[in-house]
Write an enzyme that holds these catalytic residues in place. Structure first.
Site, short mmCIF file in Angstrom:
data_model
loop_
_atom_site.label_atom_id
_atom_site.label_comp_id
_atom_site.label_asym_id
_atom_site.label_seq_id
_atom_site.Cartn_x
_atom_site.Cartn_y
_atom_site.Cartn_z
N SER A 43 0.83 -1.19 0.00
CA SER A 43 0.00 0.00 0.00
C SER A 43 0.87 1.26 0.00
CB SER A 43 -0.98 -0.04 1.18
OG SER A 43 -2.07 0.81 0.97
N ASP A 156 -5.66 -3.86 -2.74
CA ASP A 156 -4.67 -3.43 -1.75
C ASP A 156 -4.12 -4.62 -0.96
OD1 ASP A 156 -3.45 -2.36 0.64
OD2 ASP A 156 -4.57 -0.51 0.34
#
Length: 264
Positions: A43, A156
């Site tokens: 991320s 993600d």
């Protein structure tokens, strides 16, 4: 003859705005000529890891962090799968990063994403690193998943491996320094919007995985930035300072890792 030191890897966690603290950690390591042989990120950690591996200077990363806002990396774009797009992030990275191919990185790099259907981590080490970074930052609900060449729906990486220690180890690291920017989080008030609610929920979900990954590291660094919300990009200076302070404190332990190997 054995090498005179172990190969060192850094694992940079996700954490939205809090991930800016990684810049402070890298700044201190660089100032102390500390070797980094491998780097992995999830991320926001994937952005910092990718930019640094590509050769971007710490000063430039710091300058960008101090001025960037969410509107620079995302925009509203309603679809059946999301309410926003992070295409602006990809465009920004293509403009700023010296290289985009994993094979051309100055430091071997791994980017963690997640298969939303199986719940498995999908780690990228080949191909287009910028595309992998964008996927690693595609928070479910906010940003649409991407279907890869194998038909996997990727989002993600923070939902499965927010602290990418195993990914760093898979690159060849013998000693892994893990930086978790989500420890000691203190919510001083109730979440005020959907972004804060969703991101705080992801942080809670990821705590178990992060703890498991941390146990696989050789040194865990936890910047004292828990009072800064995940959406407070405007607190970049405080976040960088927090990363610096944590790394300075951990320097003796980090240097000890370099000596922890038998010499021939």
């Amino acid at each position: 003859m054995k090498p005179d030191r172990p190969k060192i890897g850094l694992a940079l966690s996700g954490g939205a705005a809090r991930g800016i603290a990684h810049i402070g950690v890298l700044k201190v390591l660089e100032e102390n000529n500390f070797p980094i042989d491998f780097i992995a990120g999830t991320s926001m950690g994937s952005i910092i890891a990718g930019a640094y591996a590509a050769g971007m200077k710490i000063g430039l990363l710091e300058e960008i962090a101090l001025s960037i806002r969410w509107g620079d990396v995302s925009k509203v774009s309603f679809s059946r799968l999301a309410i926003m797009t992070n295409n602006p992030l990809e465009k920004l990275l293509r403009r700023l990063m010296p290289v985009s191919d994993f094979a051309k990185m100055k430091i071997p790099l791994a980017i963690v994403t997640a298969d939303v259907q199986t719940g498995q981590a999908v780690v990228f080490t080949k191909g287009d690193a910028i595309r992998a970074i964008r996927i690693s930052c595609s928070v479910p609900g906010f940003f649409a998943p991407e279907i890869d060449s194998e038909g996997r729906m990727l989002v993600d990486g923070g939902i499965v491996q927010n602290l990418p220690v195993d990914a760093t180890r898979s690159l060849g690291a013998e000693k892994v320094i893990a930086i978790d920017v989500n420890s000691g989080v203190e919510m001083t008030s109730h979440p005020a919007n959907i972004f804060q609610i969703l991101m705080q929920s992801y942080m809670v979900i990821g705590r178990g995985s992060a703890a498991f990954q941390a146990s696989h590291s050789d040194l865990l660094i936890e910047p004292n930035i828990g009072r800064i919300r995940v959406d407070e990009l405007e607190r970049a200076a405080d976040l960088i300072a927090g990363g610096e302070a944590a790394m300075i404190k951990a320097l003796p332990a980090a240097k000890a890792l370099l000596e922890n190997i038998e010499k021939a």
